[in-house]
Motif scaffolding. Structure first.
Motif, PDB file in Angstrom:
ATOM      1  N   ILE A 130       0.805  -1.055  -0.097  1.00 15.89           N
ATOM      2  CA  ILE A 130       0.184  -0.033  -0.022  1.00 15.89           C
ATOM      3  C   ILE A 130       0.864   1.223   0.044  1.00 15.89           C
ATOM      4  O   ILE A 130       1.770   1.423   0.825  1.00 15.89           O
ATOM      5  CB  ILE A 130      -0.872  -0.031   1.263  1.00 15.89           C
ATOM      6  N   ASP A 147      -3.716   5.607  -0.023  1.00 18.46           N
ATOM      7  CA  ASP A 147      -4.034   4.402  -0.995  1.00 18.46           C
ATOM      8  C   ASP A 147      -4.887   3.369  -0.189  1.00 18.46           C
ATOM      9  O   ASP A 147      -5.241   2.270  -0.661  1.00 18.46           O
ATOM     10  CB  ASP A 147      -2.807   3.973  -1.653  1.00 18.46           C
ATOM     11  N   GLN A 190      -7.492   1.184   1.374  1.00 15.50           N
ATOM     12  CA  GLN A 190      -9.051   0.872   0.903  1.00 15.50           C
ATOM     13  C   GLN A 190      -9.836   0.364   2.003  1.00 15.50           C
ATOM     14  O   GLN A 190      -9.158  -0.271   3.059  1.00 15.50           O
ATOM     15  CB  GLN A 190      -8.917   0.034   0.001  1.00 15.50           C
ATOM     16  N   PRO A 191     -11.151   0.363   2.088  1.00 19.08           N
ATOM     17  CA  PRO A 191     -11.758  -0.397   2.989  1.00 19.08           C
ATOM     18  C   PRO A 191     -11.610  -1.863   3.456  1.00 19.08           C
ATOM     19  O   PRO A 191     -11.616  -2.158   4.729  1.00 19.08           O
ATOM     20  CB  PRO A 191     -13.405  -0.215   2.830  1.00 19.08           C
ATOM     21  N   GLU A 192     -11.202  -2.319   2.421  1.00 20.27           N
ATOM     22  CA  GLU A 192     -10.767  -3.952   2.649  1.00 20.27           C
ATOM     23  C   GLU A 192      -9.323  -4.086   3.303  1.00 20.27           C
ATOM     24  O   GLU A 192      -9.029  -5.233   3.622  1.00 20.27           O
ATOM     25  CB  GLU A 192     -10.626  -4.917   1.329  1.00 20.27           C
ATOM     26  N   ASP A 193      -8.654  -3.055   3.496  1.00 16.28           N
ATOM     27  CA  ASP A 193      -7.372  -2.955   4.127  1.00 16.28           C
ATOM     28  C   ASP A 193      -7.565  -2.641   5.768  1.00 16.28           C
ATOM     29  O   ASP A 193      -6.410  -2.640   6.338  1.00 16.28           O
ATOM     30  CB  ASP A 193      -6.485  -2.040   3.635  1.00 16.28           C
ATOM     31  N   GLU A 194      -8.807  -2.589   6.287  1.00 16.50           N
ATOM     32  CA  GLU A 194      -9.018  -1.868   7.675  1.00 16.50           C
ATOM     33  C   GLU A 194      -8.274  -3.128   8.726  1.00 16.50           C
ATOM     34  O   GLU A 194      -7.780  -2.835   9.604  1.00 16.50           O
ATOM     35  CB  GLU A 194     -10.333  -1.656   7.810  1.00 16.50           C
TER      36      GLU A 194
END
Ligand code: 5GP
Length: 116
Positions: A46, A51, A53-57
Protein backbone atom coordinates in the motif's frame (compact mmCIF):
# COMPACT_ATOMS: atom_id res chain seq x y z
CA UNK A 1 8.53 -3.34 -9.32
CA UNK A 2 8.66 -4.38 -5.65
CA UNK A 3 9.46 -1.74 -3.07
CA UNK A 4 12.59 -1.97 -0.94
CA UNK A 5 10.34 -2.94 1.96
CA UNK A 6 8.76 -5.76 -0.09
CA UNK A 7 12.28 -7.09 -0.67
CA UNK A 8 12.93 -6.98 3.09
CA UNK A 9 9.60 -8.72 3.77
CA UNK A 10 10.53 -11.42 1.23
CA UNK A 11 14.01 -11.66 2.85
CA UNK A 12 15.64 -10.84 -0.47
CA UNK A 13 17.66 -8.10 1.19
CA UNK A 14 18.83 -8.12 4.81
CA UNK A 15 17.19 -6.36 7.73
CA UNK A 16 16.80 -7.07 11.42
CA UNK A 17 13.25 -8.41 11.47
CA UNK A 18 11.76 -8.33 14.97
CA UNK A 19 8.26 -9.57 14.09
CA UNK A 20 6.55 -11.12 11.06
CA UNK A 21 3.19 -12.71 10.38
CA UNK A 22 0.92 -13.11 7.35
CA UNK A 23 -0.14 -9.44 7.40
CA UNK A 24 2.69 -7.39 8.82
CA UNK A 25 6.49 -7.29 9.14
CA UNK A 26 8.44 -5.20 11.68
CA UNK A 27 12.16 -4.49 11.34
CA UNK A 28 14.80 -2.07 12.62
CA UNK A 29 15.17 1.20 10.74
CA UNK A 30 18.53 1.33 8.97
CA UNK A 31 19.06 4.96 10.11
CA UNK A 32 17.51 5.10 13.59
CA UNK A 33 16.29 8.38 15.06
CA UNK A 34 16.29 7.03 18.62
CA UNK A 35 17.54 3.99 20.57
CA UNK A 36 14.37 2.16 19.49
CA UNK A 37 13.27 2.77 15.90
CA UNK A 38 11.22 0.01 14.32
CA UNK A 39 9.27 0.13 11.05
CA UNK A 40 6.00 -1.79 11.04
CA UNK A 41 4.96 -2.48 7.47
CA UNK A 42 1.95 -4.18 5.86
CA UNK A 43 3.13 -7.11 3.76
CA UNK A 44 0.71 -5.84 1.13
CA UNK A 45 2.13 -3.00 -0.94
CA UNK A 46 0.00 0.00 0.00
CA UNK A 47 1.85 3.11 -1.16
CA UNK A 48 0.56 5.56 1.44
CA UNK A 49 -2.44 6.29 3.62
CA UNK A 50 -4.01 7.90 0.54
CA UNK A 51 -4.16 4.41 -0.95
CA UNK A 52 -5.76 2.57 1.99
CA UNK A 53 -8.98 0.84 0.95
CA UNK A 54 -11.88 -0.31 3.16
CA UNK A 55 -10.74 -3.92 2.67
CA UNK A 56 -7.39 -2.97 4.23
CA UNK A 57 -8.93 -2.03 7.59
CA UNK A 58 -7.95 -5.33 9.22
CA UNK A 59 -4.34 -4.74 8.15
CA UNK A 60 -4.32 -1.16 9.42
CA UNK A 61 -5.80 -2.22 12.73
CA UNK A 62 -3.27 -5.01 12.99
CA UNK A 63 -0.42 -2.49 12.71
CA UNK A 64 -1.46 -1.17 16.13
CA UNK A 65 -1.73 -4.60 17.72
CA UNK A 66 1.77 -5.39 16.48
CA UNK A 67 3.02 -1.96 17.60
CA UNK A 68 1.81 -2.69 21.11
CA UNK A 69 3.60 -6.05 21.15
CA UNK A 70 6.83 -4.71 19.63
CA UNK A 71 6.87 -1.77 22.07
CA UNK A 72 6.67 -4.22 24.95
CA UNK A 73 9.39 -6.46 23.52
CA UNK A 74 11.65 -3.46 22.86
CA UNK A 75 11.20 -2.28 26.46
CA UNK A 76 9.44 1.04 25.75
CA UNK A 77 5.82 0.16 26.51
CA UNK A 78 6.00 1.83 29.93
CA UNK A 79 8.53 4.59 29.22
CA UNK A 80 6.59 5.73 26.14
CA UNK A 81 7.01 5.86 22.42
CA UNK A 82 5.67 7.59 19.34
CA UNK A 83 3.96 6.07 16.30
CA UNK A 84 4.36 8.05 13.07
CA UNK A 85 3.04 7.43 9.57
CA UNK A 86 4.36 9.90 7.02
CA UNK A 87 2.18 10.57 4.01
CA UNK A 88 3.42 12.37 0.94
CA UNK A 89 5.91 15.08 0.17
CA UNK A 90 5.35 17.59 2.99
CA UNK A 91 5.68 14.80 5.59
CA UNK A 92 9.02 13.71 4.15
CA UNK A 93 7.81 10.23 3.16
CA UNK A 94 10.73 8.56 1.38
CA UNK A 95 9.53 5.01 0.88
CA UNK A 96 6.17 4.64 -0.85
CA UNK A 97 5.20 1.47 0.93
CA UNK A 98 3.07 2.50 3.90
CA UNK A 99 4.87 2.06 7.21
CA UNK A 100 4.47 3.00 10.84
CA UNK A 101 7.57 4.24 12.68
CA UNK A 102 7.75 3.11 16.32
CA UNK A 103 10.24 5.42 18.02
CA UNK A 104 11.31 5.49 21.66
CA UNK A 105 14.03 4.95 24.21
CA UNK A 106 14.62 8.66 24.86
CA UNK A 107 12.63 11.86 25.38
CA UNK A 108 11.29 12.58 21.91
CA UNK A 109 10.59 16.30 22.18
CA UNK A 110 7.84 18.16 20.33
CA UNK A 111 5.78 16.36 17.74
CA UNK A 112 6.40 18.91 15.00
CA UNK A 113 8.81 21.84 14.90
CA UNK A 114 7.09 25.19 14.53
CA UNK A 115 7.69 26.95 11.23
CA UNK A 116 10.22 29.82 11.32
P1 5GP B 1 9.72 7.64 5.58
O1 5GP B 1 10.52 8.91 5.49
O2 5GP B 1 9.33 7.11 4.24
O3 5GP B 1 8.55 7.76 6.53
O4 5GP B 1 10.66 6.60 6.28
C1 5GP B 1 11.46 5.69 5.56
C2 5GP B 1 12.38 5.04 6.57
O5 5GP B 1 12.90 3.86 5.99
C3 5GP B 1 13.57 5.91 6.97
O6 5GP B 1 13.56 6.11 8.39
C4 5GP B 1 14.77 5.12 6.50
O7 5GP B 1 15.87 5.19 7.39
C5 5GP B 1 14.22 3.71 6.39
N1 5GP B 1 14.85 2.88 5.38
C6 5GP B 1 15.07 3.22 4.08
N2 5GP B 1 15.65 2.22 3.40
C7 5GP B 1 15.81 1.20 4.31
C8 5GP B 1 16.36 -0.10 4.20
O8 5GP B 1 16.83 -0.54 3.16
N3 5GP B 1 16.36 -0.87 5.34
C9 5GP B 1 15.84 -0.41 6.52
N4 5GP B 1 15.88 -1.25 7.56
N5 5GP B 1 15.30 0.82 6.64
C10 5GP B 1 15.29 1.63 5.55
Amino acid sequence: MPTIFSKIIAKEIPATIVYQDELVTAFKDINPSAPVHILIVPNKEIASTNDVQPEDEHIMGHLFTVAKQVAKEQGVAESGYRLIINNGSDSGQEVFHLHMHLIGGRKLGPLVHKAD
